[in-house]
Structure formats: C-alpha cells, structure tokens
Design an enzyme around this catalytic site. Structure first.
Site, short mmCIF file in Angstrom:
data_model
loop_
_atom_site.label_atom_id
_atom_site.label_comp_id
_atom_site.label_asym_id
_atom_site.label_seq_id
_atom_site.Cartn_x
_atom_site.Cartn_y
_atom_site.Cartn_z
N GLU A 1 1.01 -1.06 -0.06
CA GLU A 1 -0.12 -0.08 0.15
C GLU A 1 0.80 1.21 -0.04
O GLU A 1 1.79 1.40 0.79
CB GLU A 1 -0.82 0.09 1.27
CG GLU A 1 -1.73 1.24 1.28
CD GLU A 1 -2.81 1.27 2.57
OE1 GLU A 1 -2.71 0.45 3.25
OE2 GLU A 1 -3.50 2.17 2.59
N ARG B 1 5.73 -13.01 9.75
CA ARG B 1 6.23 -11.83 9.41
C ARG B 1 7.77 -11.46 10.05
O ARG B 1 8.05 -12.06 10.96
CB ARG B 1 5.39 -10.47 9.66
CG ARG B 1 5.03 -10.13 10.95
CD ARG B 1 3.93 -9.09 11.05
NE ARG B 1 4.23 -7.82 10.65
CZ ARG B 1 3.71 -7.06 9.78
NH1 ARG B 1 2.55 -7.72 9.00
NH2 ARG B 1 4.01 -6.10 9.31
N LYS C 1 4.40 0.59 9.55
CA LYS C 1 4.27 2.09 8.88
C LYS C 1 3.71 3.14 9.67
O LYS C 1 4.35 4.23 9.51
CB LYS C 1 3.50 1.78 7.51
CG LYS C 1 4.70 1.18 6.36
CD LYS C 1 3.93 1.42 4.75
CE LYS C 1 2.85 0.13 4.90
NZ LYS C 1 2.50 -0.27 3.44
P1 ATP Z 1 2.80 -2.22 8.03
O1 ATP Z 1 2.22 -3.08 8.98
O2 ATP Z 1 4.24 -1.83 8.21
O3 ATP Z 1 2.13 -1.12 7.78
P2 ATP Z 1 1.65 -3.42 5.98
O4 ATP Z 1 1.39 -4.84 5.78
O5 ATP Z 1 0.43 -2.78 6.15
O6 ATP Z 1 2.91 -2.89 6.66
P3 ATP Z 1 1.86 -3.27 3.20
O7 ATP Z 1 2.14 -2.32 2.16
O8 ATP Z 1 0.16 -3.74 2.99
O9 ATP Z 1 2.35 -2.93 4.46
O10 ATP Z 1 2.57 -4.65 2.68
C1 ATP Z 1 3.09 -5.17 1.34
C2 ATP Z 1 3.39 -6.60 1.76
O11 ATP Z 1 4.55 -6.87 2.30
C3 ATP Z 1 2.40 -7.48 2.28
O12 ATP Z 1 2.12 -8.80 1.52
C4 ATP Z 1 2.73 -7.70 3.61
O13 ATP Z 1 2.30 -8.76 4.17
C5 ATP Z 1 4.23 -7.60 3.48
N1 ATP Z 1 4.93 -7.47 4.77
C6 ATP Z 1 4.70 -6.26 5.37
N2 ATP Z 1 5.69 -6.24 6.54
C7 ATP Z 1 6.20 -7.48 6.52
C8 ATP Z 1 6.85 -7.77 7.47
N3 ATP Z 1 7.32 -7.29 8.44
N4 ATP Z 1 7.43 -9.06 7.32
C9 ATP Z 1 7.09 -9.87 6.17
N5 ATP Z 1 6.33 -9.26 5.19
C10 ATP Z 1 5.56 -7.98 5.47
MG MG Z 2 -1.32 -3.17 4.79
#
Ligand code: ATP
Ligand code: MG
Length: 553
Positions: A32, A257, A267
C-alpha cells in the site's frame, strides 16, 4: 537470482505445477503506498520474486491503493526505487485503483445475488453488533433491505449523495460465524477524498478484504503470499473470489512476518517518527526502511543474504539486529577499500621530523585483496591521532600513547610521547613526540617491539570530515515488548542517544569520494559517504557497522 532453499510455500508450488493446476507461477508484491518500504517488506519481496523466479514464473508489482486518505505518489515512487535497488524487476506494474470499475461491478453482482446490502448503522454500532470471540453478532435492521433498494442506494453512494460514514456496503454472510471476519464485513465505504491516481472520480472505496482477492484474481495470481495475521481472513478471501464469480482462483498462503530487535516496523509508527521529528525523514540511517538502510550504507546483497538466512516459516520471532550487521560486514569485507580517519582529533607534532617535509608512504588498499593495489598517504611533522589513543595516567595494560611510551603509527613509524601541552583548563590540546626513522613500515625493522599500533592522518593535507555514529533507534528489544507496557507508547522507548556526530579528518586521497562510496576505516568499522549531507566542502560519513561483533550465525 539467489535461491530461497526449500520451504512450505515452494512445496505448494511444486505440487500445483506437477498436478497441472497451474502451468505458470504468478505472484505479486502488493504494497500500500502509504509509507516507505522497510526490511520486513524486503522479506515479502524476496519471497514473491524469488519463488516465482525459481519456477520461471512472473511477479507483478501492484500498488494496493484503495485508501486515498493515506496514500501518496511520493510513496509510489520510493517503493519502485527500493524494489529495483534491492535487485528485482517486476513483470507488470498495476494499480488496484485501475480496477475500481471492475470491483464496483462485482459488488453489484453480490447485491443482485442477495449477498450484499447497504447498511446505515454507524461505525460504532457496527462494531457493537459484531459481537466478540465468545458472543455471536447481531443482525443489522438494514440487513433485510430488498435487492432493488440496495442497488439504488449503492448507486447513490457512488454518485456522492451521502456523507462519509453515512452508509456502507456489507457482504451478507453470517453474523453468528465463529470467524468474526465473516460477520457481514464492510466491503465499501464512503470517502470524499482525492485519490492520487483516480482523482475525484470516486467517493466510495472498496475495503482491503474485498479488494485484495479481486485484485489477485483479476491478475491471475496463482499464489497470493501474505503474512500470518491474514490467516483468519482466508475464508473471506475465498468467499469473495467464489461469490464474485472470478475465473481465476488464487490461493492465499501465509508466512510469518519478519521482526527485528531494537526497531519498530509498522508504517504507522515509522510515519510517526518522521512526522514528530525523531528522525530526519524516512531515509534517516536509523530507520529500518530500505531507503534508510541504503543511506546508512547497507548493500542490496547484504539485505538479501540476511533475509534468506531468516528463512520462510509460519513463525515470527524477532531476529537479532546484529544478524543484519553480520551480513553487511561479510559483504563489505572484501569489497571496500581500507583507509584511516580520525573521529576525535588530537594534534601531534613530531619535533625531530624536518619542518616543511612531506613524504608519501605506501599502504595497501585492502590487505585481504592484494589485487586492489596500494595507495599513497602523506606523512609530515604534524599529524592527528584519536584523543582516545592517549592517556596521561594510563591503567596497566594500556599500550597506546602515554608520556614516555612508544607506539607504531600504522603504515608509518614508531613515535614516542615526549611532552604534553594543555590549555588553561588543563585539557590536553597537543602532544610533542619524536619519531625513529629506522622504524619505517615495510623496511623489516626488528630492533625493538612496541605493543600498540594506532592510526593517524597527516594534518596539513587532511580533509575535514563529519562522522555520524548510530546506535539502535529503539531501546526495547522487541516491538511487542514496548507495546505491552501500560501507559507508554513506543515513543517513550526511542533512544535519545541514537546519533553521535563527530568532526574529524580523513586521508587526502579521500577528497574525491562520492555519495555511497564505502570504506573500512582502520579500527572504526565500515562507513558510507552520506548522499544527503555531503557537500563539496565537507565529506559526511555514516557508520554502517563497527568491526567487532560477538554475533555468531
Ligand atoms: P505495515 O504493517 O508496516 O504498515 P503492511 O503489511 O500494512 O505493513 P503493506 O504495504 O500492506 O504493508 O505490505 C505489502 C506486503 O508486505 C504485504 O504482503 C505484507 O504482508 C508484507 N509485509 C509487510 N510487513 C512485513 C514484515 N514485517 N515481514 C514480512 N512481510 C511483510
Ligand atoms: Mg497493509
């Protein structure tokens, strides 16, 4: 590229190819655009791109941009740059917002099938009606609306007739389901906001749980890889794909994760650190973002090797940040030139060295890689050494400079401390030493031995430099730990001493250094020329990592 080793996701892919369920593996990395990518995202990137690559499949970069309130093109651009820098090339580039019309049609289809309804309950009421893990939910009074009324209201939602929050579209599934995600989840909401891609075309936006499976299916993604928090959403994911009558049936697979000690990764928290001025931007070298790590001096190879070492599993314990440091040290050891820099200067005058004379000494660029050749370093009557390498009243076993003691200057001569000059406050400001011309490095001098070798920089030709030394940004070990403390937020655990700035000097041959050049400074560790603060007048070095580590793989 690099191989990921065997893991449970790869096993599913192998099975699906063997059974003929798929003839090509298609994955996607779906960020995102509401922030910069961090080391956790690197893991998702490496898994998605790495696995598809192993089967000659394809991987799309898809911006999951369904929430206009938080998204921005700045983030879109940084994400593209970071994925490329990590060493990956996407096949297709997609924006979920390009599918808004398609998603709207699928929502209309659900309404027509009696599987979605417009609800007038407020957000708070919806939450209250949802029930809990131990109590069933309650049906909304609007759940019984007719198909015709729902079609009409949904269209009017789209046309902008209602205010934010006044109505939502919900899937009609089961308010008594033990899986709360299936208790009539909201699938569309009203948001009168300008979207970075679609502008003001839409004022209703699909929710993640509805949009994501459709995005995957539209793109013919075969394996939709995500993190374990989404495990409970899988039944809803499958419901959406099924009930929206998508041709493609992607399979969601979850992995644990990545968490790293002494940092935060969400984020939301990273944005807070930026917005509240705890750091100097998303690319501050203390941030666990890809851009911050790049600016600090991490290499793509070191990040990929680190992530590969953490493996692919369902678990998500925190990985020691020292492991990251281990991999960058390993990567830079044979690549980076060695040099000398003085971080905290103390002037030394060598009283028996001829005034005005400068000689050029030979030094290896990297003793572990003789092919890198040699460099010339000037030596004269005036040099700088580290303040720490002198003590007026040393303890036992102190082998560096003190009155009357002799040490070796790396690549140069033995010097002996003869006199200590102090200012009015008693602060040591200069040392007077003598040198022994017979002890020149490389001449095989064996007359006597000294126990300490220290580094130095010739004073009259030296180049001023700033050194930025970093400590962990967050004092607590894990993100969960600092979330758990009552009445505190993670901001209370920000390390107030995470940055130390020192003004010193480097060898004159460093004058031409460019942003992102990396060096090993003798005894100090690996440093990167900072791209943001370096100017024609001043070199700024970020310490990537010190030399020593107790960390063992
Ligand atoms: P955050 O929780 O940091 O805001 P998010 O999951 O909302 O992260 P996205 O932009 O939706 O962020 O993530 C894109 C991809 O990266 C998703 O498939 C998510 O599952 C993966 N991802 C995000 N954080 C991690 C992590 N710490 N380890 C592994 N994969 C991750
Ligand atoms: Mg997300």
């Amino acid at each position: 590229m690099d191989n990921l080793g065997s893991n449970f996701i790869k096993d599913v892919m192998i099975k699906d190819l063997e059974s003929g369920k798929h003839d090509k593996i298609i994955t996607r990395f779906p960020p995102e655009p509401n922030g910069y990518l961090h080391i956790g995202h690197a893991k998702s990137i490496i898994i998605n791109f790495g696995l598809a690559d192993e089967f000659n499949g394809k991987t799309n970069l898809r911006f999951d941009d369904t929430n206009p309130l938080k998204e921005d093109v700045e983030y879109v651009n940084s994400i593209k740059e970071d994925v490329k820098w990590l060493g990956f090339e996407w096949d297709d580039l997609f924006f979920a917002s390009d599918y808004f019309e398609e998603m709207y049609k699928r929502a209309v289809l659900l309404i027509k099938k009696g599987l979605a309804y417009v609800d007038d309950l407020t957000a708070d009421e919806i939450r209250e009606y949802r029930g809990t893990l131990t109590s069933p939910g309650k049906e909304s009074p609007y759940r019984v609306r007719s198909v015709e009324e729902n079609l009409d209201l949904f269209e009017r939602m789209r046309n902008g007739e209602f205010a934010n929050g006044q109505k939502v579209l919900r899937a009609k599934i089961d308010m008594k389901s033990p899986n709360i995600n299936l208790r009539d989840p909201v699938i569309y909401r009203i948001a009168h906001a300008t979207h970075h891609n679609t502008g003001d075309k839409w004022c209703i936006y699909p929710m993640y749980a509805f949009a994501h499976p459709l995005e995957d299916a539209i793109e013919d993604v075969t394996h939709s890889i995500c993190t374990v928090e989404f495990e409970d959403q899988r039944p809803l994911y499958n419901w959406v794909v099924e009930q929206c009558e998508m041709d493609s049936k992607p399979q969601q697979i979850e992995f644990g994760r990545l968490n790293v000690t002494n940092t935060v990764m969400s984020k939301r928290k990273l944005k807070q650190l930026v917005d509240e001025g705890f750091v100097d931007g998303w690319d501050d070298p203390r941030m666990p973002t890809i851009s911050g790590m790049r600016r600090k001096g991490f290499t793509p190879e070191s990040i990929r090797n680190f992530v590969r070492e953490t493996g692919v599993s369902k678990g998500s314990g925190a990985v020691d940040s020292q492991m990251l440091e281990h991999f960058v040290r390993e990567d830079l050891k044979l690549k980076s030139p060695r040099t000398m820099g003085i971080l905290n200067p103390l002037k030394v005058v060598i009283t028996n060295y001829p005034e005005g004379q400068i000689e050029l000494l030979d030094a290896e660029i990297n003793p572990e890689v003789p092919e890198m050749g040699t460099r010339k370093i000037p030596f004269s009557r005036e040099i700088y050494i580290e303040k720490d390498d002198f003590m007026e009243n040393p303890p036992a076993k102190y082998f560096r400079l003190f009155p009357g003691n002799e040490v070796r200057l790396k690549n140069a001569y033995f010097i002996k401390c003869e006199e200590v000059i102090k200012d009015v406050n008693g602060e040591v400001i200069e040392l007077r030493c003598t040198y022994d011309p017979l002890t020149k490095s490389g001449t095989g001098f064996t007359g006597r031995k000294v126990k300490g070798t220290i580094h130095w920089v010739e004073a009259t030709n030296s180049v001023p430099a700033e050194f930025r030394l970093y400590e962990p940004l967050i004092l607590d070990k894990t993100e969960d730990e600092n979330d758990a403390e009552e009445g505190k937020t993670f901001l209370d655990n920000v390390n107030p001493e995470s940055l130390v700035v020192l003004q010193g000097f480097v060898e004159p041959n460093m004058r031409e250094s460019r942003p992102h050049d990396k060096f090993q400074f003798f005894r100090h560790g690996y440093f990167n020329v900072d791209p943001k603060h370096t100017t024609v007048d001043k070199l700024v070095f970020n310490r990537i990592v010190s030399l020593k580590s107790s960390f063992k793989l």
